[in-house]
Motif scaffolding. Sequence first.
Motif, PDB file in Angstrom:
ATOM      1  N   GLU A 169       0.834  -1.210   0.000  1.00  0.00           N
ATOM      2  CA  GLU A 169       0.000   0.000   0.000  1.00  0.00           C
ATOM      3  C   GLU A 169       0.866   1.256   0.000  1.00  0.00           C
ATOM      4  O   GLU A 169       0.629   2.185  -0.772  1.00  0.00           O
ATOM      5  N   THR A 170       1.884   1.282   0.855  1.00  0.00           N
ATOM      6  CA  THR A 170       2.778   2.440   0.905  1.00  0.00           C
ATOM      7  C   THR A 170       3.542   2.582  -0.401  1.00  0.00           C
ATOM      8  O   THR A 170       3.701   3.691  -0.926  1.00  0.00           O
ATOM      9  N   HIS A 216       1.772  14.486   0.795  1.00  0.00           N
ATOM     10  CA  HIS A 216       1.229  13.119   0.788  1.00  0.00           C
ATOM     11  C   HIS A 216       2.374  12.097   0.748  1.00  0.00           C
ATOM     12  O   HIS A 216       2.330  11.076   1.446  1.00  0.00           O
ATOM     13  N   PHE A 217       3.402  12.378  -0.052  1.00  0.00           N
ATOM     14  CA  PHE A 217       4.572  11.500  -0.159  1.00  0.00           C
ATOM     15  C   PHE A 217       5.255  11.342   1.206  1.00  0.00           C
ATOM     16  O   PHE A 217       5.476  10.228   1.683  1.00  0.00           O
ATOM     17  N   HIS A 218       5.557  12.465   1.835  1.00  0.00           N
ATOM     18  CA  HIS A 218       6.257  12.413   3.121  1.00  0.00           C
ATOM     19  C   HIS A 218       5.375  11.842   4.229  1.00  0.00           C
ATOM     20  O   HIS A 218       5.860  11.110   5.095  1.00  0.00           O
ATOM     21  N   ASP A 219       4.078  12.158   4.197  1.00  0.00           N
ATOM     22  CA  ASP A 219       3.149  11.591   5.181  1.00  0.00           C
ATOM     23  C   ASP A 219       3.064  10.074   5.042  1.00  0.00           C
ATOM     24  O   ASP A 219       2.966   9.353   6.041  1.00  0.00           O
ATOM     25  N   ASP A 223       3.676   7.612   8.030  1.00  0.00           N
ATOM     26  CA  ASP A 223       2.599   6.695   8.427  1.00  0.00           C
ATOM     27  C   ASP A 223       3.108   5.253   8.467  1.00  0.00           C
ATOM     28  O   ASP A 223       2.769   4.490   9.373  1.00  0.00           O
ATOM     29  N   ALA A 224       3.921   4.886   7.495  1.00  0.00           N
ATOM     30  CA  ALA A 224       4.416   3.512   7.394  1.00  0.00           C
ATOM     31  C   ALA A 224       5.411   3.177   8.496  1.00  0.00           C
ATOM     32  O   ALA A 224       5.539   2.015   8.883  1.00  0.00           O
ATOM     33  N   VAL A 225       6.096   4.180   9.032  1.00  0.00           N
ATOM     34  CA  VAL A 225       7.107   3.950  10.065  1.00  0.00           C
ATOM     35  C   VAL A 225       6.473   3.705  11.441  1.00  0.00           C
ATOM     36  O   VAL A 225       7.026   2.986  12.263  1.00  0.00           O
ATOM     37  N   ASP A 257       5.382   7.862  16.496  1.00  0.00           N
ATOM     38  CA  ASP A 257       4.690   9.117  16.793  1.00  0.00           C
ATOM     39  C   ASP A 257       5.646  10.254  17.141  1.00  0.00           C
ATOM     40  O   ASP A 257       5.401  11.403  16.767  1.00  0.00           O
ATOM     41  N   LEU A 258       6.711   9.965  17.853  1.00  0.00           N
ATOM     42  CA  LEU A 258       7.665  11.008  18.224  1.00  0.00           C
ATOM     43  C   LEU A 258       8.380  11.550  16.982  1.00  0.00           C
ATOM     44  O   LEU A 258       8.553  12.760  16.821  1.00  0.00           O
ATOM     45  N   LEU A 259       8.769  10.674  16.097  1.00  0.00           N
ATOM     46  CA  LEU A 259       9.409  11.085  14.851  1.00  0.00           C
ATOM     47  C   LEU A 259       8.448  11.933  14.016  1.00  0.00           C
ATOM     48  O   LEU A 259       8.827  12.962  13.460  1.00  0.00           O
ATOM     49  N   ARG A 260       7.187  11.524  13.951  1.00  0.00           N
ATOM     50  CA  ARG A 260       6.180  12.289  13.208  1.00  0.00           C
ATOM     51  C   ARG A 260       6.021  13.686  13.803  1.00  0.00           C
ATOM     52  O   ARG A 260       5.977  14.678  13.078  1.00  0.00           O
ATOM     53  N   ALA A 261       5.944  13.789  15.120  1.00  0.00           N
ATOM     54  CA  ALA A 261       5.764  15.093  15.770  1.00  0.00           C
ATOM     55  C   ALA A 261       6.952  16.014  15.505  1.00  0.00           C
ATOM     56  O   ALA A 261       6.778  17.197  15.202  1.00  0.00           O
TER      57      ALA A 261
END
Length: 183
Positions: free
Chosen positions: A108-109, A140-143, A147-149, A152-156
Amino acid sequence: MYTSETETSGTTLAELATERLRMAVLSGAFAEANLTEQLVCARLEMSRTPVRAALQVLAQEGLLSYVPQRGYEVRRQDAGLVAEAYDVRSVLEGLAVRLLAEQGLDRETAAILEACVATGAELLAADTLDVARWREMNAHFHDAIMDAVHNDLLRAASRLAQGVPLAAITVIADLAPKPALGL
């Protein structure tokens, strides 16, 4: 091809107001010295509660500065801050890609990333660059990678670094050689 899901994906009004305000600020639509809740509500055609939340988020991200008794101002970005943001983003995104490589890329990713690359190639091949579509595709590409990783801390941390407006894609597209795109 990648298609827009901005306003149809179950987004809250505060998130929608934040995204609309972010895009307006980055496009220069709010060049006024003082951004009051009333002004932003009128321009975005939204109520005060989501607009108030959006103003606070963008101030926290560094796009706006709060001026007591006057409202918000669009924060001026200097070259040093932009360079720092590039440094931080490159480390965070490199970490995300490394983690994704270690855990494996699901189908999917992979499909999302391939669609984004195809859209990017289409946009760069056009006579004039559709900056809004580019920004949306790029986000969308970076999200999709974040999302696949599932970190949550890395996303923030990445979201915070993304709040600094970087070099305009129109400048990058005009100066850079046309890349060979593919996954």
